[in-house]
Write a protein that holds these residues in place. Sequence first.
Motif, PDB file in Angstrom:
ATOM      1  N   LEU A  95       0.832  -1.200   0.000  1.00  0.00           N
ATOM      2  CA  LEU A  95       0.000   0.000   0.000  1.00  0.00           C
ATOM      3  C   LEU A  95       0.871   1.255   0.000  1.00  0.00           C
ATOM      4  CD1 LEU A  95      -2.917  -0.998   2.413  1.00  0.00           C
ATOM      5  CD2 LEU A  95      -2.942  -0.877  -0.089  1.00  0.00           C
ATOM      6  N   ARG A 146       0.853   3.813  -3.118  1.00  0.00           N
ATOM      7  CA  ARG A 146       0.020   4.902  -2.597  1.00  0.00           C
ATOM      8  C   ARG A 146      -1.447   4.468  -2.539  1.00  0.00           C
ATOM      9  NH1 ARG A 146       4.131   8.149  -2.813  1.00  0.00           N
ATOM     10  NH2 ARG A 146       5.063   9.158  -4.573  1.00  0.00           N
ATOM     11  N   GLY A 147      -1.634   3.256  -2.037  1.00  0.00           N
ATOM     12  CA  GLY A 147      -2.954   2.660  -1.946  1.00  0.00           C
ATOM     13  C   GLY A 147      -3.000   1.429  -2.837  1.00  0.00           C
ATOM     14  N   ARG A 155      -5.814  -1.868  -4.634  1.00  0.00           N
ATOM     15  CA  ARG A 155      -7.085  -2.552  -4.810  1.00  0.00           C
ATOM     16  C   ARG A 155      -6.938  -3.982  -4.312  1.00  0.00           C
ATOM     17  NH1 ARG A 155     -10.887  -0.308  -7.259  1.00  0.00           N
ATOM     18  NH2 ARG A 155     -11.803  -2.183  -8.126  1.00  0.00           N
ATOM     19  N   VAL A 192      -5.006   0.962   8.196  1.00  0.00           N
ATOM     20  CA  VAL A 192      -5.523   0.951   6.830  1.00  0.00           C
ATOM     21  C   VAL A 192      -6.968   1.413   6.889  1.00  0.00           C
ATOM     22  CG1 VAL A 192      -6.173  -0.581   4.915  1.00  0.00           C
ATOM     23  CG2 VAL A 192      -3.976  -0.868   6.032  1.00  0.00           C
ATOM     24  N   ARG A 229     -10.580   2.182   4.181  1.00  0.00           N
ATOM     25  CA  ARG A 229     -11.164   2.144   2.835  1.00  0.00           C
ATOM     26  C   ARG A 229     -11.074   3.552   2.267  1.00  0.00           C
ATOM     27  NH1 ARG A 229     -13.907  -1.341   0.298  1.00  0.00           N
ATOM     28  NH2 ARG A 229     -14.365  -3.353   1.157  1.00  0.00           N
ATOM     29  N   ASN A 230     -10.884   3.655   0.958  1.00  0.00           N
ATOM     30  CA  ASN A 230     -10.808   4.952   0.312  1.00  0.00           C
ATOM     31  C   ASN A 230     -12.180   5.610   0.379  1.00  0.00           C
ATOM     32  OD1 ASN A 230     -10.374   7.161  -1.309  1.00  0.00           O
ATOM     33  ND2 ASN A 230      -9.327   6.014  -2.909  1.00  0.00           N
ATOM     34  N   ARG A 255      -9.691   3.679  -8.847  1.00  0.00           N
ATOM     35  CA  ARG A 255      -9.016   4.313  -7.709  1.00  0.00           C
ATOM     36  C   ARG A 255      -8.727   3.269  -6.642  1.00  0.00           C
ATOM     37  NH1 ARG A 255     -13.371   3.740  -5.133  1.00  0.00           N
ATOM     38  NH2 ARG A 255     -14.557   4.876  -3.679  1.00  0.00           N
ATOM     39  N   PRO A 256      -7.707   3.490  -5.810  1.00  0.00           N
ATOM     40  CA  PRO A 256      -7.373   2.499  -4.770  1.00  0.00           C
ATOM     41  C   PRO A 256      -8.539   2.265  -3.821  1.00  0.00           C
ATOM     42  CG  PRO A 256      -5.710   4.234  -4.902  1.00  0.00           C
ATOM     43  CD  PRO A 256      -6.833   4.645  -5.783  1.00  0.00           C
ATOM     44  N   GLU A 257      -8.784   1.014  -3.488  1.00  0.00           N
ATOM     45  CA  GLU A 257      -9.832   0.681  -2.520  1.00  0.00           C
ATOM     46  C   GLU A 257      -9.358   0.919  -1.093  1.00  0.00           C
ATOM     47  OE1 GLU A 257     -12.349  -3.052  -3.357  1.00  0.00           O
ATOM     48  OE2 GLU A 257     -10.419  -3.396  -4.369  1.00  0.00           O
ATOM     49  N   TYR A 258      -8.047   0.703  -0.857  1.00  0.00           N
ATOM     50  CA  TYR A 258      -7.501   0.802   0.495  1.00  0.00           C
ATOM     51  C   TYR A 258      -6.331   1.772   0.505  1.00  0.00           C
ATOM     52  CZ  TYR A 258     -10.283  -3.347   1.220  1.00  0.00           C
ATOM     53  OH  TYR A 258     -11.325  -4.221   1.295  1.00  0.00           O
ATOM     54  N   LEU A 259      -6.280   2.550   1.574  1.00  0.00           N
ATOM     55  CA  LEU A 259      -5.209   3.519   1.775  1.00  0.00           C
ATOM     56  C   LEU A 259      -4.633   3.330   3.170  1.00  0.00           C
ATOM     57  CD1 LEU A 259      -7.101   6.694   0.487  1.00  0.00           C
ATOM     58  CD2 LEU A 259      -5.361   5.402  -0.755  1.00  0.00           C
TER      59      LEU A 259
END
Length: 179
Positions: free
Chosen positions: A20, A24-25, A27, A55, A57-58, A66-70
């Motif tokens: 991650l 930068r994040g 999926r 962590v 969720r976006n 777009r990333p699901e997790y940040l």
Amino acid sequence: MSTLARLVHLRWNVPVIAELHRGRGGRFVNLVHGLGVSRESLRRTIAFLEADGLVQRNPGYGHPLRPEYLLTDAGARLGEPAVALTDLLRELDATDVGLRKWSLPILTGLGDRPRRFSELGNSLPGTTNRALTLALKDLEAAGLVTRTVTTDYPPATLYGATPPATRVAQAAERLRMPE
């Protein structure tokens, strides 16, 4: 349980944080394929990291890719140390054994001097003798720990970190979770 032991409680925590951070994040499906982790293991890992506030969720909207997790702010502080640790373990060809539950706490617990089994066990609350024995055997087989039986009476067994293990322990020390 120490913060390091809690972080490495699940085998995939550190690699997920590292991925991650690198991307930068990320999926879910990309993490599954990139890390080679099962979907169920990744679900457990993400849930654990979300519960620990590392962590999230976006929350944004936008492009479907777009990333699901940040990483949260706390998780971002662990990102660079996680990348350094996973890269070092890959370089030493010790990723599998290095990311097992008790491996990193044992390597940091050994420090710079050999220790007896009981001394090491006492410094790792939450571990059992069986778990410590199995982890030490695996670490010894990977060339990260040395085992020496003294000629004293009664004989004592001392465990020490090899130079590569010292590098891994130093990298793991940087991985302490924020309090």
